[in-house]
Design a protein around this motif. Structure first.
Motif, PDB file in Angstrom:
ATOM      1  N   LYS A 150       0.836  -1.209   0.000  1.00 15.37           N
ATOM      2  CA  LYS A 150       0.000   0.000   0.000  1.00 15.37           C
ATOM      3  C   LYS A 150       0.868   1.255   0.000  1.00 15.37           C
ATOM      4  O   LYS A 150       0.607   2.202  -0.744  1.00 15.37           O
ATOM      5  N   LEU A 151       1.918   1.256   0.844  1.00 13.18           N
ATOM      6  CA  LEU A 151       2.783   2.443   0.925  1.00 13.18           C
ATOM      7  C   LEU A 151       3.509   2.688  -0.396  1.00 13.18           C
ATOM      8  O   LEU A 151       3.736   3.816  -0.797  1.00 13.18           O
ATOM      9  N   LYS A 152       3.899   1.601  -1.056  1.00 16.91           N
ATOM     10  CA  LYS A 152       4.636   1.730  -2.312  1.00 16.91           C
ATOM     11  C   LYS A 152       3.703   1.854  -3.516  1.00 16.91           C
ATOM     12  O   LYS A 152       4.145   2.197  -4.611  1.00 16.91           O
ATOM     13  N   GLY A 153       2.407   1.532  -3.300  1.00 13.61           N
ATOM     14  CA  GLY A 153       1.436   1.638  -4.378  1.00 13.61           C
ATOM     15  C   GLY A 153       1.769   0.758  -5.569  1.00 13.61           C
ATOM     16  O   GLY A 153       1.553   1.130  -6.716  1.00 13.61           O
ATOM     17  N   ASN A 154       2.295  -0.446  -5.299  1.00 18.69           N
ATOM     18  CA  ASN A 154       2.758  -1.288  -6.417  1.00 18.69           C
ATOM     19  C   ASN A 154       1.745  -2.353  -6.847  1.00 18.69           C
ATOM     20  O   ASN A 154       2.051  -3.180  -7.702  1.00 18.69           O
ATOM     21  N   GLY A 155       0.559  -2.341  -6.252  1.00 11.63           N
ATOM     22  CA  GLY A 155      -0.501  -3.247  -6.712  1.00 11.63           C
ATOM     23  C   GLY A 155      -0.352  -4.702  -6.306  1.00 11.63           C
ATOM     24  O   GLY A 155      -1.125  -5.552  -6.747  1.00 11.63           O
ATOM     25  N   THR A 156       0.632  -4.995  -5.460  1.00 10.94           N
ATOM     26  CA  THR A 156       0.787  -6.386  -5.032  1.00 10.94           C
ATOM     27  C   THR A 156      -0.106  -6.650  -3.813  1.00 10.94           C
ATOM     28  O   THR A 156      -0.644  -5.727  -3.199  1.00 10.94           O
ATOM     29  N   VAL A 157      -0.243  -7.937  -3.499  1.00 11.41           N
ATOM     30  CA  VAL A 157      -1.054  -8.323  -2.340  1.00 11.41           C
ATOM     31  C   VAL A 157      -0.243  -9.214  -1.403  1.00 11.41           C
ATOM     32  O   VAL A 157       0.778  -9.787  -1.800  1.00 11.41           O
ATOM     33  N   ARG A 189     -10.434  -8.078  -5.379  1.00 13.86           N
ATOM     34  CA  ARG A 189     -10.906  -7.072  -4.424  1.00 13.86           C
ATOM     35  C   ARG A 189      -9.717  -6.380  -3.738  1.00 13.86           C
ATOM     36  O   ARG A 189      -9.682  -5.146  -3.609  1.00 13.86           O
ATOM     37  N   ALA A 190      -8.733  -7.174  -3.334  1.00 15.61           N
ATOM     38  CA  ALA A 190      -7.545  -6.601  -2.680  1.00 15.61           C
ATOM     39  C   ALA A 190      -6.784  -5.694  -3.652  1.00 15.61           C
ATOM     40  O   ALA A 190      -6.396  -4.578  -3.300  1.00 15.61           O
ATOM     41  N   ARG A 191      -6.596  -6.170  -4.889  1.00 19.16           N
ATOM     42  CA  ARG A 191      -5.830  -5.366  -5.861  1.00 19.16           C
ATOM     43  C   ARG A 191      -6.562  -4.075  -6.216  1.00 19.16           C
ATOM     44  O   ARG A 191      -5.935  -3.079  -6.569  1.00 19.16           O
ATOM     45  N   ALA A 192      -7.882  -4.102  -6.110  1.00 19.40           N
ATOM     46  CA  ALA A 192      -8.660  -2.904  -6.429  1.00 19.40           C
ATOM     47  C   ALA A 192      -8.702  -1.915  -5.263  1.00 19.40           C
ATOM     48  O   ALA A 192      -9.369  -0.882  -5.344  1.00 19.40           O
ATOM     49  N   GLY A 193      -8.006  -2.261  -4.177  1.00 14.74           N
ATOM     50  CA  GLY A 193      -7.960  -1.337  -3.038  1.00 14.74           C
ATOM     51  C   GLY A 193      -9.191  -1.400  -2.159  1.00 14.74           C
ATOM     52  O   GLY A 193      -9.465  -0.476  -1.390  1.00 14.74           O
TER      53      GLY A 193
END
Lengths: 330, 354
Positions: free
Chosen positions: A131-138, A223-227
Motif C-alpha cells: 500500500k505504501l509503495k502503491g505497487n498493486g501487489t497483495v 478485491r484486494a488489488r482494487a484497493g
C-alpha cells in the motif's frame, strides 16, 4: 470463473507436485534422511494451488509449519526444498532453516513459520508495504484452524480492516490442531463467520475442490488489488497424515472419517471433471504425473548428493561480535 | 589527568555549528531528517500523531507521540507515513517486521519499553531470526524505540530497563543513548541499519540538554565512548547511569580519586574493547546499571572483565544496580531503587581501600 488450458495444466501439475513431494518426503523422513520433523500437507493441495494460481512472484505469501504446499504453489524449487529439509548447503536457506522455515524471497515466499499464528502479521506487513509503495501487489496469509485461537489473528484482521490493506486471510481448516478437534477448540462452526466482526467478507470454501478455491480466491484477490481491502477465506480441508511424521492420527480420529474425506480427494476430483468436460485427457494427466514423479526422485537424489554446510555458516547471516560465542574458545 | 567531558572519539566532534538542545528535540529532529532522506522510512505506533481519522474536524497531530517524540511529522509527511495504530503491539510490530522484509524501513514507537513483552514473540521469533533462518535471504531494517527507566512514579509496569533481555537474543541490536548528542547519532544509525535495532530513551534524559550539531550525523552501532578520562578507576555507565557516573566522578575528584567513565552507548553489539582498554589501565572497575541485578548488563560486563582482564585487576569487580524487586511507586521507595551517585562514590571509595 474462466480457466485457460495453461492454467488448468499448471493447477494439476502443482497439486500433484505437492502430493508427490509430501509422500516421498514422508518416506525419506522415516528412513532418517530429514534432519528434523516433517509436517506434511497431502490432502490439502487444492487450497494453496487455487490461491496461488492468481499470484505472481511479486505478491507475498506468509506460511506455517505445514508449509511445503504453500512453497510449491508459489513456485519454489522442490530440489532446493528437499535439500533444505535434508540439512544440506544447497537448500533454499543453506540448511539453516529446515522444513519449518523454508523461504524464497525471489518467489515472494516470505517464510514458513514455526510459531503458530506468528506469520500472520508478517503478511499484513507485506500488504502495508504494498500500500505504501502503491505497487498493486497483495499479501496472503496462510494459517490453520489452530492459529485462530492466537491473539495475532485478531490483531492482524483488525489492522488489515482499519487500514484497508490488500491482504487475504486464508484459514486452512483441516479440523485438527495437533490432536485437538476444531469443534472442541473453536467457538463457531464456521470460522469465516468471525470476519463479520472485522467488517470484511468471510467465505466458507470447499477446500477439497480446487475450482471452488480458484473462484473464491480470484474474487478476494481482485478485491484486494482494487484497493477494497481484506477478505477472509475458510477452506474446509483435511490432512491425510498425522500432525508430523511420527504422529499416528488414529489415536484421535476414526478411519471412517478419513475415508469420507479421501472420497473427496482433490486430485481424482480434478481428473474426473477435466476428462468429463473434455478439457484434458488421461494421456496428458499421466504424462504430467510421470514428469513430476521423476522431478521428485531427482530432488531426493540432489538432496542426497549435496554437501553439508561448512561449520563457518553457524556465524553468518547474523552479527556475531560477541567474543565468547564459541564455547569460550575465542 | 585532564577532564574534558566534551571531547568524543565518535561523530563529528564539537567544533561544528550546533546548539544546546533537549534530548527530545534531538530525537524529533532526527526523525524529520530520516523521513526526508529516505521515502521507505515510515513511523507507526499508538498516538504518533493522535486523533487519527478526525482530519475533517480540523484535528491533526493532537498528541505527537508520548513525550512529543513525533510531534509535527504528520504535517509534513502525511497519515500514510505517520501512521497511528490501534493498541495492538503484537499486530503492528509484526506488521512492521513484514513491511521491513518487503522493502520498507519502519520506525515503531512502542511507547514504554515495558510493552515489549506484548510484542516479544514477533521480535524474538521473527525479527531476530528471519535473516539467519532463511539463510541470509531478506533483512529486517526495523527500528523500535521506547521510553525506559525509573522516573516520576511510573512504578512497576512502566519503568523497566529490559535491555539485557534484548541483548540476550542474537539478531536484535540495542542502543542506549545517554544524552541529546548520542541520541541523534544513534537513532540515525539505527534507522539506516539493516538489522532490527531497539532504541532505549530513558525518561530522565528526555528533557535534558546537551550540544548537538546542526548537521545530521551517525554514531557507529557497537561502539562505546569515554566521557571522562581518568587513571584510578573505571566507571561504566549506560543510558541514564552515564549521567550518574558523571556526577559521581565529580564527587570522587573532590576526594582525590580520578575516575574514567566509559559510556556503553550500544549494548548489542557491545564494545568489549573499550571496557578492557580502560580497566587494563585503571585496574579497578565499577559498573552502574539501573536494571535489577540478576542476569543484567552489569553482570555481563563483569563476566567479560573477569574472563579477559583478570590479571589487571587490583580489586574485585563491583556492580551498582537496582535491587531485585519490582520498581516501587512512592518517591522515597523509588529513589531508594535507583543507583545514585552517592552509591557509586561509596562503592568506589571502598574499592580504593580508603
Amino acid at each position: 470463473m474462466e480457466i485457460t488450458p495453461e492454467k488448468l495444466r499448471w493447477i494439476y501439475t502443482t497439486m500433484y507436485r505437492i502430493r508427490r513431494f509430501e509422500e516421498v518426503l514422508l518416506e525419506q523422513t522415516v528412513l532418517g534422511k530429514s534432519m528434523g520433523v516433517a509436517h506434511t500437507s497431502d490432502g490439502e493441495e487444492a487450497g494453496p494451488t487455487g490461491i496461488c494460481a492468481h499470484l505472481t512472484d511479486a505478491d507475498w505469501i506468509g506460511s506455517t509449519h505445514r508449509g511445503h504446499g504453500h512453497c510449491i504453489a508459489k513456485g519454489v524449487d522442490t530440489a532446493g526444498m528437499m535439500a533444505e529439509i535434508f540439512g544440506k548447503y544447497t537448500g533454499l536457506c543453506k540448511g539453516k532453516g529446515g522444513s519449518m522455515h523454508i523461504a524464497d524471497f525471489a518467489k515472494g515466499m516470505l517464510g514458513a513459520n514455526g510459531i503458530v499464528g506468528a506469520g500472520i502479521p508478517l503478511a499484513v506487513g507485506a500488504a502495508l508495504s504494498a500500500k505504501l509503495k502503491g505497487n498493486g501487489t497483495v499479501g496472503v496469509s496462510f494459517f490453520g484452524d489452530g492459529a485462530t485461537g492466537e491473539g495475532t489473528i485478531h490483531e492482524s484482521m483488525n489492522l488489515a480492516s482499519v487500514w484497508k490493506l490488500p491482504v487475504i486471510f486464508v484459514c486452512e481448516n483441516n479440523h485438527y490442531a495437533e490432536s485437538t478437534p476444531v469443534e472442541y477448540a473453536v467457538s463457531v462452526p464456521d470460522i469465516a463467520d468471525r470476519a463479520a466482526g472485522y467488517s470484511m467478507p468471510g467465505v466458507v470454501v470447499d477446500g477439497m475442490d480446487v475450482f471452488a478455491v480458484y473462484d473464491a480466491a480470484g474474487e478476494a484477490i481482485a478485491r484486494a488489488r482494487a484497493g477494497e481491502g481484506p477478505t477472509f477465506l475458510e477452506l474446509k480441508t483435511y490432512r491425510y497424515h498425522g500432525h508430523y511424521h511420527a504422529d499416528d492420527p488414529h489415536t484421535y480420529r476414526l478411519p471412517e472419517e478419513e475415508e469420507l474425506w479421501k472420497a473427496r480427494d482433490p486430485l481424482p476430483n480434478f481428473e474426473r471433471r477435466v476428462i468429463e468436460q473434455d478439457l484434458m485427457d488421461e494421456v496428458e494427466l499421466e504424462r504430467i504425473r510421470n514428469e513430476i514423479d521423476q522431478e521428485i526422485q531427482d530432488a531426493v537424489a540432489f538432496a542426497e548428493e549435496s554437501p553439508l554446510p561448512p561449520i563457518d555458516e553457524l556465524y553468518t547471516d547474523v552479527y556475531t561480535n560477541y567474543s565468547n560465542s564459541v564455547r569460550g574458545l575465542r | 589527568m585532564a577532564t574534558d567531558t566534551k571531547s568524543s572519539p565518535l561523530g563529528p566532534g564539537f567544533d561544528v555549528p550546533g546548539s544546546e538542545i533537549r534530548y527530545r528535540e534531538a530525537f524529533n529532529k532526527t526523525l524529520f531528517d530520516e523521513l526526508r532522506r529516505d521515502p521507505d522510512v515510515f513511523i507507526m505506533g499508538e498516538d504518533v500523531a493522535g486523533g487519527a481519522g478526525r482530519e475533517h474536524l480540523g484535528i491533526i497531530d493532537s498528541w505527537g507521540g508520548a513525550f512529543a517524540a513525533t510531534k509535527g511529522l504528520i504535517q509534513e509527511f502525511g497519515a500514510e507515513r505517520i501512521r497511528d495504530t490501534p493498541i495492538s503491539e503484537a499486530g503492528f510490530v509484526g506488521a512492521a517486521i513484514g513491511a521491513a522484509l518487503t522493502g520498507s524501513r519502519p520506525v515503531v514507537d512502542l511507547m514504554y519499553f515495558d510493552f515489549i513483552t506484548v510484542a516479544w514473540d514477533q521480535l524474538l521469533s521473527n525479527a531476530a531470526k528471519n535473516r539467519y533462518m532463511f539463510g541470509g535471504q531478506g533483512k529486517v531494517p526495523l527500528t523500535l524505540f521506547a521510553r525506559s527507566g525509573v522516573a516520576a512514579g511510573y512504578s512497576a509496569q512502566h519503568s523497566q530497563n529490559f535491555y539485557s533481555i534484548v541483548a540476550h537474543i542474537p539478531g536484535l541490536k540495542c542502543v542506549v543513548p545517554s544524552d541529546a548528542y548520542t541520541c541523534r547519532g544513534l537513532l540515525a544509525a539505527a534507522i539506516r541499519d539493516d538489522d532490527p535495532v531497539i532504541v532505549c530513551n530513558h525518561k530522565k534524559l528526555i528533557n535534558m540538554s546537551s550540544f548537538v550539531p546542526d548537521e545530521s550525523y551517525t554514531i557507529e552501532l557497537g561502539k562505546g565512548r569515554y566521557v571522562r578520562r581518568g587513571s584510578d578507576v573505571t566507571l561504566v555507565g549506560m543510558s541514564y547511569t552515564t549521567e550518574v557516573c558523571r556526577v559521581a566522578a565529580e564527587l570522587l575528584a573532590e576526594q582525590g580519586i580520578d575516575a574514567e567513565i566509559v559510556d556503553m552507548l550500544s549494548l548489542s553489539p557491545i564494545d568489549e574493547d573499550i571496557v578492557l582498554e580502560s580497566v587494563t589501565k585503571t585496574n579497578r572497575i565499577v559498573i552502574v546499571d539501573e536494571d535489577t541485578p540478576r542476569c543484567n548488563m552489569a553482570t555481563d560486563i563483569a563476566a567479560l572483565v573477569a574472563d579477559k582482564a583478570f590479571d589487571s585487576l587490583d580489586a574485585p569487580i563491583k556492580r551498582v544496580t537496582g535491587p531485585h524487586t519490582p520498581v516501587p511507586y512512592s518517591k522515597p521507595l523509588e529513589d531508594a531503587f535507583v543507583p545514585s551517585p552517592e552509591d557509586v562514590v561509596a562503592t568506589t571509595v571502598a574499592l580504593m581501600g580508603r
